[in-house]
Motif scaffolding. Structure first.
Motif, PDB file in Angstrom:
ATOM      1  N   GLU A 284       1.074  -1.443  -0.205  1.00 34.15           N
ATOM      2  CA  GLU A 284       0.096  -0.282  -0.275  1.00 34.15           C
ATOM      3  C   GLU A 284       0.784   1.166   0.043  1.00 34.15           C
ATOM      4  O   GLU A 284       0.357   1.873  -0.888  1.00 34.15           O
ATOM      5  CB  GLU A 284      -1.021   0.052   0.806  1.00 34.15           C
TER       6      GLU A 284
ATOM      7  N   GLU B 243       2.149   1.976  -3.223  1.00 35.14           N
ATOM      8  CA  GLU B 243       0.770   2.415  -4.308  1.00 35.14           C
ATOM      9  C   GLU B 243       0.990   4.008  -4.109  1.00 35.14           C
ATOM     10  O   GLU B 243       0.991   4.967  -4.741  1.00 35.14           O
ATOM     11  CB  GLU B 243      -0.209   1.512  -4.396  1.00 35.14           C
ATOM     12  N   ARG B 244       1.311   4.610  -3.083  1.00 32.44           N
ATOM     13  CA  ARG B 244       1.395   5.416  -2.465  1.00 32.44           C
ATOM     14  C   ARG B 244       2.113   6.726  -2.819  1.00 32.44           C
ATOM     15  O   ARG B 244       1.923   7.487  -3.859  1.00 32.44           O
ATOM     16  CB  ARG B 244       0.717   5.923  -0.796  1.00 32.44           C
TER      17      ARG B 244
ATOM     18  N   ALA C  11       1.420   6.733  -6.332  1.00 37.83           N
ATOM     19  CA  ALA C  11       0.405   7.896  -7.254  1.00 37.83           C
ATOM     20  C   ALA C  11       1.151   9.035  -6.991  1.00 37.83           C
ATOM     21  O   ALA C  11       0.714   9.865  -7.968  1.00 37.83           O
ATOM     22  CB  ALA C  11      -0.690   7.192  -6.346  1.00 37.83           C
TER      23      ALA C  11
ATOM     24  N   LYS D  79      -3.898   9.098 -20.524  1.00 39.47           N
ATOM     25  CA  LYS D  79      -4.542   8.008 -20.483  1.00 39.47           C
ATOM     26  C   LYS D  79      -4.751   8.469 -21.363  1.00 39.47           C
ATOM     27  O   LYS D  79      -5.776   7.172 -22.312  1.00 39.47           O
ATOM     28  CB  LYS D  79      -5.985   8.003 -18.864  1.00 39.47           C
TER      29      LYS D  79
ATOM     30  N   GLN E 118      -5.099  -0.025 -16.975  1.00 43.09           N
ATOM     31  CA  GLN E 118      -5.400  -0.174 -15.834  1.00 43.09           C
ATOM     32  C   GLN E 118      -5.390   0.319 -14.315  1.00 43.09           C
ATOM     33  O   GLN E 118      -6.824   0.868 -13.447  1.00 43.09           O
ATOM     34  CB  GLN E 118      -6.179  -1.486 -15.742  1.00 43.09           C
ATOM     35  N   LEU E 119      -4.245  -0.163 -14.432  1.00 41.61           N
ATOM     36  CA  LEU E 119      -2.952   0.845 -13.413  1.00 41.61           C
ATOM     37  C   LEU E 119      -3.767   2.095 -13.504  1.00 41.61           C
ATOM     38  O   LEU E 119      -2.958   2.887 -12.193  1.00 41.61           O
ATOM     39  CB  LEU E 119      -1.411   0.140 -13.316  1.00 41.61           C
TER      40      LEU E 119
ATOM     41  N   GLU F  15      -5.821   4.309 -14.436  1.00 38.76           N
ATOM     42  CA  GLU F  15      -7.598   4.171 -13.696  1.00 38.76           C
ATOM     43  C   GLU F  15      -7.161   4.314 -12.234  1.00 38.76           C
ATOM     44  O   GLU F  15      -8.320   5.260 -11.478  1.00 38.76           O
ATOM     45  CB  GLU F  15      -7.902   3.292 -14.653  1.00 38.76           C
ATOM     46  N   ARG F  16      -6.616   3.581 -11.640  1.00 38.53           N
ATOM     47  CA  ARG F  16      -6.736   4.078 -10.445  1.00 38.53           C
ATOM     48  C   ARG F  16      -6.221   5.002 -10.301  1.00 38.53           C
ATOM     49  O   ARG F  16      -6.717   5.577  -8.713  1.00 38.53           O
ATOM     50  CB  ARG F  16      -5.568   2.874  -9.616  1.00 38.53           C
ATOM     51  N   TYR F  17      -5.986   5.965 -10.730  1.00 40.77           N
ATOM     52  CA  TYR F  17      -5.560   7.493  -9.913  1.00 40.77           C
ATOM     53  C   TYR F  17      -6.834   8.181 -10.574  1.00 40.77           C
ATOM     54  O   TYR F  17      -6.730   9.490 -10.535  1.00 40.77           O
ATOM     55  CB  TYR F  17      -3.883   7.991 -10.421  1.00 40.77           C
TER      56      TYR F  17
ATOM     57  N   PRO G 229     -10.455   7.809  -9.080  1.00 37.11           N
ATOM     58  CA  PRO G 229     -11.432   7.723  -8.224  1.00 37.11           C
ATOM     59  C   PRO G 229     -12.704   7.610  -8.417  1.00 37.11           C
ATOM     60  O   PRO G 229     -13.686   7.377  -8.608  1.00 37.11           O
ATOM     61  CB  PRO G 229     -11.040   7.990  -7.330  1.00 37.11           C
TER      62      PRO G 229
ATOM     63  N   PRO H 224     -14.102   2.734 -15.054  1.00 35.08           N
ATOM     64  CA  PRO H 224     -13.227   2.628 -15.642  1.00 35.08           C
ATOM     65  C   PRO H 224     -14.000   1.545 -16.980  1.00 35.08           C
ATOM     66  O   PRO H 224     -15.178   2.436 -16.833  1.00 35.08           O
ATOM     67  CB  PRO H 224     -12.558   0.941 -15.090  1.00 35.08           C
TER      68      PRO H 224
END
Length: 113
Positions: free
Chosen positions: A52, A55-56, A59, A75, A101-102, A104-106, A108, A112
């Motif tokens: 986690e 990932e942060r 980001a 994107k 997809q990775l 798209e986590r950014y 929120p 998607p």
């Protein structure tokens, strides 16, 4: 038969003595197994926490390189490239799809694709 009874008693006493001597060892094994289980749980928790944090960090780094609108533009370019690869039936489309997809986590607040 008298000697059989004596032998039986002797064997039972010896087994009982052995159990009594081994009991602390069995108790210690049980304690160590419980401690091992707890340590494994803690390791799993720490690995999850580490992921986690990673990932942060990613980001934050991505946000510094590509601030909001630029990240959205990136994107969009990747999605257009993905569509072209799909239309050409390129095997690289799947890899690009995973990257998108990775990314798209950014986003929120967006659904998607």
């Amino acid at each position: 038969m008298h000697w059989d009874d004596e032998l039986d008693k002797l064997i039972r006493r010896e087994m009982e003595r052995k159990r009594w001597e081994e009991k602390p060892l069995h108790d210690r094994i049980t304690q160590l197994e419980a401690a091992l289980f707890d340590a494994q749980q803690e390791i799993r928790h720490l690995w999850k926490e580490k992921w986690e944090c990673y990932e942060r960090t990613q980001a934050v780094a991505l946000g510094q390189v590509f601030p909001g609108p630029e990240l959205a533009a990136l994107k969009k370019v990747l999605e257009e490239a993905w569509l072209e690869l799909v239309l050409m039936a390129s095997p690289k489309a799947q890899a690009l799809s995973q990257i998108i997809q990775l990314l798209e986590r950014y986003f929120p607040d967006q659904n998607p694709r």
